[in-house]
Design a protein around this motif. Sequence first.
Motif, PDB file in Angstrom:
ATOM      1  N   ILE A  12      54.397  35.754  29.744  1.00  0.00           N
ATOM      2  CA  ILE A  12      54.552  35.914  31.198  1.00  0.00           C
ATOM      3  C   ILE A  12      55.009  37.332  31.521  1.00  0.00           C
ATOM      4  O   ILE A  12      54.468  37.975  32.419  1.00  0.00           O
ATOM      5  CB  ILE A  12      55.537  34.875  31.774  1.00  0.00           C
ATOM      6  N   GLY A  13      55.983  37.827  30.772  1.00  0.00           N
ATOM      7  CA  GLY A  13      56.484  39.192  30.995  1.00  0.00           C
ATOM      8  C   GLY A  13      55.387  40.226  30.846  1.00  0.00           C
ATOM      9  O   GLY A  13      55.250  41.136  31.666  1.00  0.00           O
ATOM     10  N   LYS A  14      54.575  40.081  29.814  1.00  0.00           N
ATOM     11  CA  LYS A  14      53.476  41.033  29.586  1.00  0.00           C
ATOM     12  C   LYS A  14      52.413  40.920  30.681  1.00  0.00           C
ATOM     13  O   LYS A  14      51.896  41.920  31.172  1.00  0.00           O
ATOM     14  CB  LYS A  14      52.862  40.781  28.219  1.00  0.00           C
ATOM     15  N   ALA A  15      52.086  39.701  31.084  1.00  0.00           N
ATOM     16  CA  ALA A  15      51.048  39.486  32.097  1.00  0.00           C
ATOM     17  C   ALA A  15      51.475  40.001  33.468  1.00  0.00           C
ATOM     18  O   ALA A  15      50.658  40.557  34.210  1.00  0.00           O
ATOM     19  CB  ALA A  15      50.709  38.004  32.185  1.00  0.00           C
ATOM     20  N   GLU A  91      41.067  40.233  47.284  1.00  0.00           N
ATOM     21  CA  GLU A  91      40.644  39.575  46.053  1.00  0.00           C
ATOM     22  C   GLU A  91      40.012  40.532  45.056  1.00  0.00           C
ATOM     23  O   GLU A  91      40.122  40.354  43.853  1.00  0.00           O
ATOM     24  CB  GLU A  91      39.677  38.441  46.376  1.00  0.00           C
ATOM     25  N   SER A  92      39.360  41.576  45.543  1.00  0.00           N
ATOM     26  CA  SER A  92      38.639  42.508  44.673  1.00  0.00           C
ATOM     27  C   SER A  92      39.545  43.213  43.667  1.00  0.00           C
ATOM     28  O   SER A  92      39.101  43.564  42.581  1.00  0.00           O
ATOM     29  CB  SER A  92      37.908  43.549  45.519  1.00  0.00           C
ATOM     30  N   VAL A  93      40.806  43.429  44.005  1.00  0.00           N
ATOM     31  CA  VAL A  93      41.704  44.166  43.104  1.00  0.00           C
ATOM     32  C   VAL A  93      42.870  43.321  42.612  1.00  0.00           C
ATOM     33  O   VAL A  93      43.769  43.832  41.951  1.00  0.00           O
ATOM     34  CB  VAL A  93      42.243  45.459  43.769  1.00  0.00           C
ATOM     35  N   GLN A  94      42.872  42.043  42.884  1.00  0.00           N
ATOM     36  CA  GLN A  94      44.002  41.203  42.498  1.00  0.00           C
ATOM     37  C   GLN A  94      44.279  41.209  40.998  1.00  0.00           C
ATOM     38  O   GLN A  94      45.434  41.184  40.585  1.00  0.00           O
ATOM     39  CB  GLN A  94      43.805  39.769  42.986  1.00  0.00           C
ATOM     40  N   LEU A  95      43.246  41.243  40.162  1.00  0.00           N
ATOM     41  CA  LEU A  95      43.492  41.229  38.719  1.00  0.00           C
ATOM     42  C   LEU A  95      44.233  42.471  38.246  1.00  0.00           C
ATOM     43  O   LEU A  95      44.920  42.436  37.228  1.00  0.00           O
ATOM     44  CB  LEU A  95      42.182  41.052  37.940  1.00  0.00           C
ATOM     45  N   ALA A  96      44.128  43.569  38.971  1.00  0.00           N
ATOM     46  CA  ALA A  96      44.867  44.777  38.606  1.00  0.00           C
ATOM     47  C   ALA A  96      46.339  44.669  38.991  1.00  0.00           C
ATOM     48  O   ALA A  96      47.171  45.424  38.493  1.00  0.00           O
ATOM     49  CB  ALA A  96      44.239  45.999  39.274  1.00  0.00           C
ATOM     50  N   PHE A  97      46.639  43.725  39.881  1.00  0.00           N
ATOM     51  CA  PHE A  97      48.010  43.529  40.368  1.00  0.00           C
ATOM     52  C   PHE A  97      48.363  42.049  40.255  1.00  0.00           C
ATOM     53  O   PHE A  97      48.328  41.311  41.242  1.00  0.00           O
ATOM     54  CB  PHE A  97      48.118  44.015  41.824  1.00  0.00           C
ATOM     55  N   PRO A  98      48.699  41.577  39.046  1.00  0.00           N
ATOM     56  CA  PRO A  98      48.899  40.149  38.813  1.00  0.00           C
ATOM     57  C   PRO A  98      49.927  39.483  39.732  1.00  0.00           C
ATOM     58  O   PRO A  98      49.816  38.289  40.005  1.00  0.00           O
ATOM     59  CB  PRO A  98      49.363  40.089  37.353  1.00  0.00           C
ATOM     60  N   LEU A  99      50.901  40.233  40.232  1.00  0.00           N
ATOM     61  CA  LEU A  99      51.882  39.622  41.129  1.00  0.00           C
ATOM     62  C   LEU A  99      51.262  39.176  42.448  1.00  0.00           C
ATOM     63  O   LEU A  99      51.884  38.461  43.228  1.00  0.00           O
ATOM     64  CB  LEU A  99      53.048  40.580  41.386  1.00  0.00           C
ATOM     65  N   SER A 100      50.024  39.578  42.718  1.00  0.00           N
ATOM     66  CA  SER A 100      49.336  39.132  43.930  1.00  0.00           C
ATOM     67  C   SER A 100      48.887  37.673  43.829  1.00  0.00           C
ATOM     68  O   SER A 100      48.572  37.056  44.842  1.00  0.00           O
ATOM     69  CB  SER A 100      48.139  40.036  44.229  1.00  0.00           C
ATOM     70  N   PHE A 101      48.842  37.122  42.623  1.00  0.00           N
ATOM     71  CA  PHE A 101      48.404  35.740  42.437  1.00  0.00           C
ATOM     72  C   PHE A 101      49.560  34.755  42.649  1.00  0.00           C
ATOM     73  O   PHE A 101      50.696  35.038  42.274  1.00  0.00           O
ATOM     74  CB  PHE A 101      47.843  35.537  41.026  1.00  0.00           C
ATOM     75  N   PRO A 102      49.257  33.570  43.182  1.00  0.00           N
ATOM     76  CA  PRO A 102      50.298  32.549  43.400  1.00  0.00           C
ATOM     77  C   PRO A 102      50.492  31.676  42.160  1.00  0.00           C
ATOM     78  O   PRO A 102      50.356  30.450  42.198  1.00  0.00           O
ATOM     79  CB  PRO A 102      49.719  31.740  44.565  1.00  0.00           C
TER      80      PRO A 102
END
Length: 196
Positions: A12-15, A91-102
């Motif tokens: 989790i810390g790494k992700a 949504e297009s850049v969410q994977l670059a910023f994991p904290l954007s996911f719920p």
Amino acid sequence: MDTSSEQLAIAIGKAMVGGDGTSYDAISLCQAGGHTERYAISVLPRGFIWSATRLLDGTTQSFDPHTMTVQVDGAAQHSLSIERVPRAFPESVQLAFPLSFPIWGRSMDSYHPAAVEINGTDTTLLLRHRSDPTIFGSFTFETESGIAKSYFTPSEVRKLERESKPDDVGIDFGFVAGIGESLPPGMQYPTKSTQT
């Protein structure tokens, strides 16, 4: 699949960090409700800098962290408060910023990490839905770099396809070019003047 709290906490810390801090370009695939979009993205995760060009029509969104504005084709559209960064990123850049996911078990999140699995060079977090424990999802990232690769739930899909760079490129000093070596495209060696 490892459900031990120690291994899960490490993963989790790494992700959550979202990668090693380097900038990169990728193709982002986003699917929800049977609709799929593809974007060419360029991101610098630690600087909260990003741009995303929708491949269907060429529309480009970007974020200016100095003014906290989201721009569309260079024109400011709306501002974000610091509390909404990165949760309000598209949504297009969410994977670059994991904290954007719920998915981190926060009070407003729909999912929480339940287990971890390492497959080759990737680590996958198994996600369990907060209100219905029979619903699962996954979040996969590169184990070494921490850069996210995919997010799957029954209602959404996000995938990131980065261009791989050749391993045998050698050392690039960025400013040194000797005689007989090739220069980057568009660059030429100066020619000797014939005037004396």
